[in-house]
Scaffold this active site. Structure first.
Site, mmCIF file in Angstrom:
data_model
loop_
_atom_site.group_PDB
_atom_site.id
_atom_site.type_symbol
_atom_site.label_atom_id
_atom_site.label_comp_id
_atom_site.label_asym_id
_atom_site.label_seq_id
_atom_site.Cartn_x
_atom_site.Cartn_y
_atom_site.Cartn_z
ATOM 1 N N HIS A 1 14.929 28.870 49.588
ATOM 2 C CA HIS A 1 13.565 28.749 49.094
ATOM 3 C C HIS A 1 12.789 27.773 49.967
ATOM 4 C CE1 HIS A 1 14.549 30.766 45.239
ATOM 5 N NE2 HIS A 1 15.758 30.333 45.563
ATOM 6 N N HIS B 1 7.712 31.442 47.178
ATOM 7 C CA HIS B 1 8.864 30.948 46.429
ATOM 8 C C HIS B 1 10.182 31.322 47.113
ATOM 9 C CE1 HIS B 1 11.315 29.918 42.941
ATOM 10 N NE2 HIS B 1 12.057 30.903 43.402
ATOM 11 N N SER C 1 29.088 13.874 9.833
ATOM 12 C CA SER C 1 30.023 15.001 9.863
ATOM 13 C C SER C 1 30.956 14.947 11.063
ATOM 14 C CB SER C 1 29.263 16.325 9.923
ATOM 15 O OG SER C 1 28.395 16.444 8.830
ATOM 16 N N GLU D 1 21.524 19.845 20.873
ATOM 17 C CA GLU D 1 22.890 19.907 21.419
ATOM 18 C C GLU D 1 22.870 20.050 22.938
ATOM 19 O OE1 GLU D 1 21.696 21.961 19.076
ATOM 20 O OE2 GLU D 1 22.636 21.158 17.263
ATOM 21 N N HIS E 1 34.536 20.627 12.840
ATOM 22 C CA HIS E 1 34.334 21.864 12.085
ATOM 23 C C HIS E 1 34.769 23.042 12.948
ATOM 24 C CE1 HIS E 1 32.083 18.809 10.038
ATOM 25 N NE2 HIS E 1 31.787 19.595 9.038
ATOM 26 N N HIS F 1 28.518 29.179 10.999
ATOM 27 C CA HIS F 1 28.988 27.854 11.380
ATOM 28 C C HIS F 1 30.469 27.821 11.759
ATOM 29 C CE1 HIS F 1 25.136 26.656 10.031
ATOM 30 N NE2 HIS F 1 25.404 25.364 9.983
HETATM 31 C C1 LIG Z 1 18.080 28.572 34.077
HETATM 32 C C2 LIG Z 1 17.558 29.297 35.278
HETATM 33 N N1 LIG Z 1 16.949 30.480 35.112
HETATM 34 C C3 LIG Z 1 16.522 31.172 36.188
HETATM 35 C C4 LIG Z 1 16.687 30.684 37.445
HETATM 36 C C5 LIG Z 1 16.245 31.496 38.653
HETATM 37 N N2 LIG Z 1 15.069 30.855 39.257
HETATM 38 C C6 LIG Z 1 15.164 30.040 40.295
HETATM 39 S S1 LIG Z 1 13.689 29.390 40.738
HETATM 40 C C7 LIG Z 1 12.876 30.237 39.526
HETATM 41 C C8 LIG Z 1 11.394 30.097 39.343
HETATM 42 C C9 LIG Z 1 11.034 28.695 39.238
HETATM 43 O O1 LIG Z 1 9.680 28.510 39.265
HETATM 44 P P1 LIG Z 1 9.107 27.072 39.595
HETATM 45 O O2 LIG Z 1 9.889 26.067 38.865
HETATM 46 O O3 LIG Z 1 7.657 27.113 39.366
HETATM 47 O O4 LIG Z 1 9.464 26.876 41.108
HETATM 48 P P2 LIG Z 1 8.525 27.221 42.352
HETATM 49 O O5 LIG Z 1 8.117 28.655 42.191
HETATM 50 O O6 LIG Z 1 7.388 26.306 42.280
HETATM 51 O O7 LIG Z 1 9.406 27.003 43.529
HETATM 52 C C10 LIG Z 1 13.769 30.996 38.799
HETATM 53 C C11 LIG Z 1 13.388 31.847 37.651
HETATM 54 C C12 LIG Z 1 17.322 29.450 37.566
HETATM 55 N N3 LIG Z 1 17.549 28.882 38.758
HETATM 56 N N4 LIG Z 1 17.722 28.762 36.480
#
Ligand SMILES: Cc1ncc(C[n+]2csc(CCOP(=O)(O)OP(=O)(O)O)c2C)c(N)n1
Length: 681
Positions: free
Chosen positions: A35, A265, A387, A414, A464, A476
């Site tokens: 990226h 991106h 708990s 959590e 639990h 649960h």
């Molecule tokens: C939990 C999770 N879900 C999906 C992704 C895949 N993913 C990587 S970057 C991104 C988009 C992120 O957007 P943003 O935070 O705005 O980053 P930017 O486009 O500015 O680089 C996604 C969906 C991930 N890395 N982690």
């Protein structure tokens, strides 16, 4: 601020930031993956932070009082790698940058803790770094309260993107940080309006400024390309007296043809476009070329903290020897020498008095031994303190008014708790444990997986742990959660049967430094099964013979946790019919797996039929039933085949057939050669 204005008014800053941008473009182009846009957008913020504020010394990356820098938007990993390389971290050579995303390099696709110094946590799953940062900041508060500003006084800085803020865990983190008034936590939001699918507005209209304010944060909005604004905002954030979020308006892929679009991106690999971008930057250098004067300006930044670190080292040397030793022990994650003897005394008392007790209650008693001896433990629960039995009276509740408090009310969070525990563990100097119901492993899992991947050792206190919780019902009652935890690499799962095994389990969990532990504990009372005192930690072998067969050994019953007493009662029934039956208590598969062949063969010899008893699903048990010299036709499973139900625990064990009678019958059927496949529910 436009590029021309930036170049004209902040020439030196511009070239330093351009070095980050150029390296990000070159490395991604070379790898043909990664990226680019995010590092290009946040290069100005990062440059000002490292140049003017971040307390660090590139020659001493482990300095305990360094500021922490966390790249929560881990997909922008080249931002971090470029910074570490430019400032002169020995681990991050130019070759590492050139080998971005390649086998064996330190420059993995997403930053991985342990690959190179300066990577404070593994990020990539969005939101995790931000949630870790709450743990980092909490650790700093607790240690500052204990050791004073002389030794502990640092900030936690985070870069988070739109994705981090959209993830649910971010709200858990923000809420907790706001309540705890973590004034040394500063988050930069890369407010570029772009995610992978397009503009943020397609999926979200949240007013992030108001959202953070509503959770108790100080918020500023700035142009994320204006070095003066960035500098001033960081200074204000430091003085805010609360956690601070700086919304940085930036352009993803600044200066590139893909600027401000979702294309930025991804991997920007088009050579001509990269060259055009470098022209816009006024950067005439070839791939991976950093002019000497720019590299040395960055290296000077890397050394900026050197005198401060030397002064810190002197202050550390000036405190008493005992305190220095304590500080060093806690930083190294070593157990206090007094602990094993204290736990042995506890075990002896339990074996002698043989109380009937839930293992969650036993765990509280064990913590009553541990916590006064280990001031580094930081306990907590996700709103189930009574708990989970996680609080001991000596701990004090952590709060802005009592920073020495070692117990954290995480709230009903959590996932946020598990992620904060990762941050606490990564910060060092503290030993986190936290509780919830075992079924909510599901909520915490993403962070638990990262504990395992990173090789850190928080302790998950999950009570639990089966249908034995009774009336709360199947929502649960965990059934697949032991299997999920056991399926996770580098995770130690221990399901103790009584107070003695619980004490042994805690000793094992606390001695881990590179592996997280899941303690699976009951709600319901259990008899003490270890009535003969043994100083040796038998749980550490994973499985051991708890009761030997009398007469010819025809059956081996293998059980964990609450089902060990079921196995013992089944043995009584079988022995009464003259069937020699051995009971193996198996609190931890992983630990048993680590024993040598000879020991495993001694515990599970070929010949007798085998029945495993566990109030969870069967997945994985075949290894101990068919494997290890066992045979399918000579083995059976007593446990759950589907979800539980709402009823008193005793009734549930009867209804689901997890009883001494069913176990004895299964063994007898197998001995008679009547093997049956498990029912399908
Ligand atoms: C939990 C999770 N879900 C999906 C992704 C895949 N993913 C990587 S970057 C991104 C988009 C992120 O957007 P943003 O935070 O705005 O980053 P930017 O486009 O500015 O680089 C996604 C969906 C991930 N890395 N982690």
């Amino acid at each position: 601020m436009e590029i021309t204005a930036l170049k004209d008014h902040h020439a030196e800053h511009w070239m330093k930031a351009a070095a980050i941008r150029a390296l990000a473009m070159d490395a991604v182009a070379e790898a043909n993956s990664g990226h680019t846009g995010m590092p290009m957008g946040m290069a100005d913020v990062a440059t000002v932070l490292f140049e003017k504020h971040l307390k660090f010394d590139a020659t001493a990356p482990d300095w305990p009082d360094r500021d922490r820098f966390i790249l929560s938007a881990g997909h922008g990993s080249m931002l971090l790698y470029a910074l570490l390389h430019l400032t002169g971290y020995a681990d991050m050579t130019l070759d590492e940058v050139k080998n971005f995303r390649q086998w064996g390099s330190r420059t993995a696709g997403h930053p991985e803790y342990g690959h190179a110094k300066g990577i404070e946590t593994t990020t990539g799953p969005l939101g995790q770094g931000l949630a870790n940062s709450v743990g980092f900041a909490l650790a700093e508060e607790v240690l500052r309260a204990r050791y004073g500003k002389k030794l502990v006084d640092h900030y936690t800085y985070v870069i988070a993107g739109d994705g981090c803020l959209m993830e649910g865990v971010s709200q858990e983190a923000i809420g907790l940080a706001g309540r705890q008034r973590l004034s040394k936590l500063i988050v930069f939001w890369d407010n570029n309006d772009i995610t992978i699918d397009g503009s943020v507005g397609m999926a979200d209209v949240t007013d992030q400024v108001k959202r953070f304010q509503a959770s108790g944060w100080h918020v500023q909005e700035i142009d994320g390309h204006d070095p003066e604004a960035i500098d001033a905002a960081i200074a204000d954030a430091k003085a805010a007296g609360k956690p601070s979020m700086i919304a940085c308006k930036t352009h993803i892929g600044l200066g590139h043809a893909a600027q401000d679009t979702a294309k930025a991106h991804g991997a920007l690999t088009d050579k001509a476009q990269i060259e055009d971008t470098k022209k816009v930057y006024g950067w005439p250098h070839g791939p991976f070329v950093i002019p000497a004067e720019i590299k040395s300006a960055w290296e000077a930044i890397g050394l900026r903290g050197n005198p401060e670190r030397a002064a810190w080292q002197e202050r550390l040397a000036s405190v008493s020897g005992t305190r220095q030793a304590q500080f060093a022990r806690e930083q190294a994650g070593e157990l206090p020498k007094r602990l094993p003897a204290a736990l042995k005394r506890f075990k002896k008392e339990m074996s002698e008095t043989a109380p009937k007790m839930a293992t969650r209650a036993a765990s509280e008693k064990v913590l009553g031994v541990i916590n006064p001896i280990m001031p580094e433990t930081i306990g907590g629960s996700a709103d189930l303190t009574g708990s989970n039995n996680t609080k001991t009276p000596d701990m004090g509740v952590h709060d802005p008014d009592d920073r020495k408090g070692r117990y954290i009310h995480y709230g009903i969070r959590e996932h946020g708790m598990a992620a904060a525990m990762n941050g606490l563990a990564l910060h060092g100097g503290v030993k986190p444990y936290g509780g919830t119901f075992m079924v909510f492993t599901d909520y915490a899992r993403a962070a638990m997986r990262l504990s395992a991947l990173m090789g850190i050792a928080p302790v998950y206190v999950y009570t639990h742990d089966s249908i034995g919780l009774g009336e709360d019902g199947p929502t649960h009652q965990p059934v697949e959660h032991l299997a999920i935890s056991r399926a996770t690499p580098n995770t130690l799962v221990i399901r103790p049967a009584d107070p003695v095994e619980t004490a042994e389990a805690w000793e094992i969990a606390l001695s881990q430094t590179t592996t997280p532990t899941v303690l699976s504990l009951t709600r319901q009372g259990l008899p003490t099964v270890r009535t003969e005192h043994k100083t040796k930690n038998l749980t550490a072998q994973g499985a051991y013979v708890l009761a030997e067969a009398e007469g010819k050994r025809q059956a081996i019953l293998i059980a964990t946790g609450s089902e060990v007493s079921v196995a013992l009662a089944a043995r009584d029934l079988l022995q009464a019919e003259g069937i020699g039956t051995r009971v193996v208590s198996m609190p931890s598969w992983e630990l048993f797996e680590m024993q040598d062949e000879k020991y495993r063969r001694r515990i599970l010899p070929p010949g007798p039929v085998r029945v495993a008893i566990e109030a969870g699903i069967r997945l994985g048990w075949d290894r101990w039933l068919f494997g290890e010299r066992g045979k399918r036709e000579k083995s059976g499973f007593i446990g759950m085949h589907g979800f539980g139900a709402s009823a008193p625990a005793g009734e549930l064990f009867q209804q689901f057939g997890i009883t001494p009678e069913a176990t004895a019958q299964k063994a007898k059927d197998l001995i008679a050669g009547n093997w049956q496949p498990d029912p399908r529910v």
